[in-house]
Design a protein around this motif. Structure first.
Motif, PDB file in Angstrom:
ATOM      1  N   LEU A 151       0.956  -1.239  -0.062  1.00 57.53           N
ATOM      2  CA  LEU A 151       0.130   0.035   0.007  1.00 57.53           C
ATOM      3  C   LEU A 151       0.910   1.297   0.071  1.00 57.53           C
ATOM      4  N   MET A 152       2.281   1.051   0.221  1.00 57.00           N
ATOM      5  CA  MET A 152       3.075   2.238   0.459  1.00 57.00           C
ATOM      6  C   MET A 152       3.146   2.791  -1.175  1.00 57.00           C
ATOM      7  N   LEU A 153       2.872   2.036  -1.922  1.00 59.02           N
ATOM      8  CA  LEU A 153       3.107   2.440  -3.512  1.00 59.02           C
ATOM      9  C   LEU A 153       1.771   2.467  -3.868  1.00 59.02           C
ATOM     10  N   THR A 154       0.890   2.925  -3.262  1.00 56.86           N
ATOM     11  CA  THR A 154      -0.322   3.452  -3.876  1.00 56.86           C
ATOM     12  C   THR A 154      -1.146   4.788  -3.616  1.00 56.86           C
ATOM     13  N   THR A 155      -2.023   5.338  -4.103  1.00 55.43           N
ATOM     14  CA  THR A 155      -2.690   6.232  -3.700  1.00 55.43           C
ATOM     15  C   THR A 155      -3.897   6.029  -2.913  1.00 55.43           C
ATOM     16  N   ASP A 156      -4.947   6.384  -3.571  1.00 59.40           N
ATOM     17  CA  ASP A 156      -6.222   6.468  -2.927  1.00 59.40           C
ATOM     18  C   ASP A 156      -6.612   5.139  -2.792  1.00 59.40           C
ATOM     19  N   ILE A 157      -6.953   4.857  -1.452  1.00 60.34           N
ATOM     20  CA  ILE A 157      -7.617   3.228  -1.090  1.00 60.34           C
ATOM     21  C   ILE A 157      -9.236   3.702  -0.819  1.00 60.34           C
ATOM     22  N   GLU A 158      -9.916   3.227  -1.682  1.00 57.85           N
ATOM     23  CA  GLU A 158     -11.404   3.593  -1.586  1.00 57.85           C
ATOM     24  C   GLU A 158     -12.276   2.545  -1.176  1.00 57.85           C
ATOM     25  N   ASN A 159     -11.623   1.170  -0.864  1.00 56.44           N
ATOM     26  CA  ASN A 159     -12.507  -0.066  -0.531  1.00 56.44           C
ATOM     27  C   ASN A 159     -12.051  -0.334   0.896  1.00 56.44           C
TER      28      ASN A 159
ATOM     29  N   VAL B  13     -15.099   6.614   4.539  1.00 51.43           N
ATOM     30  CA  VAL B  13     -16.038   6.984   3.637  1.00 51.43           C
ATOM     31  C   VAL B  13     -15.446   7.744   2.431  1.00 51.43           C
ATOM     32  N   ASP B  14     -14.672   8.500   2.335  1.00 50.98           N
ATOM     33  CA  ASP B  14     -13.959   9.368   1.435  1.00 50.98           C
ATOM     34  C   ASP B  14     -12.684   8.860   0.957  1.00 50.98           C
ATOM     35  N   GLY B  15     -12.425   7.563   1.158  1.00 51.84           N
ATOM     36  CA  GLY B  15     -11.043   6.992   0.903  1.00 51.84           C
ATOM     37  C   GLY B  15      -9.922   7.726   1.899  1.00 51.84           C
ATOM     38  N   ILE B  16      -8.814   6.924   1.690  1.00 54.03           N
ATOM     39  CA  ILE B  16      -7.476   7.557   2.329  1.00 54.03           C
ATOM     40  C   ILE B  16      -6.146   6.921   1.651  1.00 54.03           C
ATOM     41  N   MET B  17      -5.345   7.880   1.746  1.00 58.78           N
ATOM     42  CA  MET B  17      -4.159   7.622   0.980  1.00 58.78           C
ATOM     43  C   MET B  17      -3.430   6.201   1.617  1.00 58.78           C
ATOM     44  N   GLY B  18      -2.833   5.306   0.729  1.00 56.62           N
ATOM     45  CA  GLY B  18      -2.250   4.157   0.928  1.00 56.62           C
ATOM     46  C   GLY B  18      -1.211   4.517   2.160  1.00 56.62           C
ATOM     47  N   PRO B  19      -0.171   5.175   2.050  1.00 57.84           N
ATOM     48  CA  PRO B  19       0.868   5.487   2.882  1.00 57.84           C
ATOM     49  C   PRO B  19       0.286   5.941   4.329  1.00 57.84           C
ATOM     50  N   GLU B  20      -0.939   6.938   4.353  1.00 55.11           N
ATOM     51  CA  GLU B  20      -1.387   7.453   5.275  1.00 55.11           C
ATOM     52  C   GLU B  20      -2.155   6.368   6.288  1.00 55.11           C
TER      53      GLU B  20
ATOM     54  N   SER C 145       9.884   1.562 -14.196  1.00 57.71           N
ATOM     55  CA  SER C 145       9.383   1.991 -12.811  1.00 57.71           C
ATOM     56  C   SER C 145       8.283   0.990 -12.636  1.00 57.71           C
ATOM     57  N   THR C 146       8.291   0.603 -11.119  1.00 56.96           N
ATOM     58  CA  THR C 146       7.378  -0.394 -10.755  1.00 56.96           C
ATOM     59  C   THR C 146       6.290   0.350 -10.123  1.00 56.96           C
ATOM     60  N   CYS C 147       6.363   1.634  -9.822  1.00 60.71           N
ATOM     61  CA  CYS C 147       5.408   2.349  -9.092  1.00 60.71           C
ATOM     62  C   CYS C 147       4.754   3.521  -9.702  1.00 60.71           C
ATOM     63  N   ALA C 148       3.667   3.372 -10.567  1.00 62.83           N
ATOM     64  CA  ALA C 148       3.063   4.542 -11.127  1.00 62.83           C
ATOM     65  C   ALA C 148       2.546   5.688 -10.244  1.00 62.83           C
ATOM     66  N   THR C 149       2.415   5.410  -9.068  1.00 64.28           N
ATOM     67  CA  THR C 149       1.877   6.704  -8.077  1.00 64.28           C
ATOM     68  C   THR C 149       3.357   7.406  -7.825  1.00 64.28           C
ATOM     69  N   CYS C 150       4.383   6.716  -7.804  1.00 66.72           N
ATOM     70  CA  CYS C 150       5.583   7.611  -7.369  1.00 66.72           C
ATOM     71  C   CYS C 150       6.022   8.324  -8.796  1.00 66.72           C
ATOM     72  N   ASP C 151       6.023   7.755  -9.758  1.00 62.41           N
ATOM     73  CA  ASP C 151       6.892   8.219 -10.900  1.00 62.41           C
ATOM     74  C   ASP C 151       5.651   8.767 -12.059  1.00 62.41           C
ATOM     75  N   GLY C 152       4.599   8.424 -12.058  1.00 65.75           N
ATOM     76  CA  GLY C 152       3.641   8.961 -13.060  1.00 65.75           C
ATOM     77  C   GLY C 152       3.902  10.471 -13.469  1.00 65.75           C
ATOM     78  N   PHE C 153       4.019  11.184 -12.456  1.00 69.33           N
ATOM     79  CA  PHE C 153       4.038  12.550 -12.661  1.00 69.33           C
ATOM     80  C   PHE C 153       5.217  13.006 -13.400  1.00 69.33           C
TER      81      PHE C 153
ATOM     82  N   ALA D  11      -2.749   2.018 -15.440  1.00 70.45           N
ATOM     83  CA  ALA D  11      -2.993   2.637 -16.948  1.00 70.45           C
ATOM     84  C   ALA D  11      -3.783   3.605 -16.758  1.00 70.45           C
ATOM     85  N   MET D  12      -4.846   3.583 -15.751  1.00 71.52           N
ATOM     86  CA  MET D  12      -5.924   4.512 -15.600  1.00 71.52           C
ATOM     87  C   MET D  12      -5.472   5.633 -15.003  1.00 71.52           C
ATOM     88  N   PHE D  13      -4.426   5.386 -14.099  1.00 68.59           N
ATOM     89  CA  PHE D  13      -3.718   6.572 -13.034  1.00 68.59           C
ATOM     90  C   PHE D  13      -2.740   7.300 -14.199  1.00 68.59           C
TER      91      PHE D  13
END
Lengths: 325, 108
Positions: free
Chosen positions: A52-60, A65-72, A147-155, A175-177
């Motif tokens: 989860l440290m390599l993800t952004t929004d966790i919605e499930n 209710v409004d999701g949370i960031m993986g690292p948080e 890269s193996t981490c879209a959330t880190c490097d997509g930017f 791909a969506m991200f």
């Protein structure tokens, strides 16, 4: 730095994703004073906090209710475990001997005579890590377009062509991200159809920036100082081609982190630990939870649930053994 | 943050790197990057334990994309060590404290 601790711990937890830290919360509240060996930071292998440290929004994850960031979310898990007295060390286990009790665990130099820690019981929660392609250019260009981490490097790939390798849910998610950043995202998959769930497939197909290269595998990643092209081979015809991209994101699945336990704990063909009656392994006093023993569900919530099970199993185990075993 | 940790921006980068009395390890990071969060406390420790020998420079890539592009940062965390104003070593990806220290020690 790894000092030898001669006391025998009630329980040592190896790993600090949702499974390991949930086990830590439950063990700490049961007054077992757990020690968590959380691993060491890395961008390419397993790391403290888990995948989860390599993800952004966790919605499930229920309760947010409004999701949370993986690292948080993982920082919260960790703080909650510490609140009840779990001890956490940022070290990686280098060797483990489960042949007799107390179990013996080494961190740092695995050839040291004395183990770093002794424990009456062990919870294995080492998780799984991303698979790499194993093609020329991949390791050389890691961090330079690979890269193996879209959330880190997509930017860093704004308005540039990007490729994602893989065909499962995580490949589609990446791909969506990445479609928010790149000029185009090409999903390269070695089969003619996706493994991903229906809802993810539909989302990908309706995204106009995402296009598909079916029945294709990457044979080489090309670039001098950074990625410029991918060499592809058609898996049906064998025809070779080249695709110009600036970024190449790898999402071809995971493998369990079970190298430490080979020859000691039972595992399936893919290396996942085998558990029975909850979290029990083939060795009495050793329990497993989370992705290291689950190739099927692989969710944060199922990992957390199985971490809770492992902690309760440890409690029962420790109640049943004589005081000085 | 200790005195040996400084915040660097696009506007201050050149001046800060040039005038530093110690080598500067610039940490290219962002709020949304999990591995950056793992490395941050380690860098804080390295800064306070090596005060006078190395300065840690925090550069937020969201706000300072020009400097990130100038040094072709394509993955974070990336840490670049600047000595006498020049980049001498580059670390891409999160690492343990031991590994980070091993990388930078020969340059200090």
């Amino acid at each position: 730095m790894p000092n030898t601790d001669t006391s025998v711990r009630e329980v040592i937890i190896i790993g600090s994703g949702p499974a390991g830290l949930t086990a830590a919360i439950y063990c700490a509240r049961a007054d077992l004073r757990p020690l968590v060996l959380e691993g060491e930071p890395s961008s390419t292998t397993d790391q403290p906090g888990g995948q989860l440290m390599l993800t952004t929004d966790i919605e499930n994850f229920p309760g947010f209710v409004d999701g949370i960031m993986g690292p948080e979310l993982m920082a919260n898990f960790r703080a909650q475990a510490q609140r009840f007295g779990a001890e956490i060390e940022t070290v990686k286990v280098s060797k483990i001997d489960l042949s007799s009790r107390p179990f013996r665990i080494w961190v740092g130099d695995p050839s040291a005579d004395e183990p770093s820690h002794l424990a009456k019981s062990v919870i294995v929660a080492t998780g799984a890590q991303s698979l790499m392609l194993g093609v020329p250019g991949e390791m050389e260009l890691l961090g330079h377009g690979v890269s193996t981490c879209a959330t880190c490097d997509g930017f860093f790939f704004r308005n540039q062509p990007i490729a994602v390798i893989g065909g499962g849910d995580s490949a589609i998610e990446e791909a969506m991200f990445l479609s928010k950043f790149g000029s185009s995202v090409t999903l390269i998959h070695r089969r003619g159809e996706l493994r991903a769930s229906k809802i993810m497939q539909e989302r990908a197909r309706s995204n106009e920036k995402i296009n598909f290269r079916w029945n294709s595998e990457v044979t080489r990643i090309i670039g001098e100082t950074k990625v410029t092209e991918l060499a592809l081979r058609d898996t049906l015809t064998g025809e070779e081609s080249v695709l110009a991209v600036d970024g190449c994101f790898i999402a071809i699945g995971h493998s369990p982190n079970t190298g430490l336990f080979k020859g000691q704990l039972d595992m399936d063909e893919a290396g996942y630990l085998t558990t029975h009656e909850g979290s029990h392994t083939n060795i009495e006093g050793v329990f497993a939870c989370g992705d290291v023993q689950d190739s099927l569900y692989r969710q944060a919530i199922t990992a957390a649930g199985s971490g809770c099970m492992a902690a309760i199993d440890v409690e029962h185990f420790l109640e049943d053994i004589p005081e000085h075993s | 943050m200790s005195d040996s940790t400084i915040t660097i921006t696009d506007n201050t980068f050149d001046e800060q790197i040039k005038t530093s009395s110690t080598p500067v390890l610039v940490d290219f990071w962002a709020e949304w990057c999990g591995p950056c969060k793992m490395v941050a406390p380690i860098l804080d420790e390295i800064a306070s334990e090596n005060a006078g020998k190395v300065t840690i420079g925090k550069l937020n890539v969201d706000d300072n994309i020009r400097t990130a592009q100038r040094f072709e940062v394509m993955s974070i965390p990336t840490m670049i060590l600047f000595k006498d104003g020049e980049p001498v070593m580059r670390i891409v990806g999160a690492k343990s404290k031991t590994a980070l220290l091993a990388d930078i020690e020969s340059h200090l």
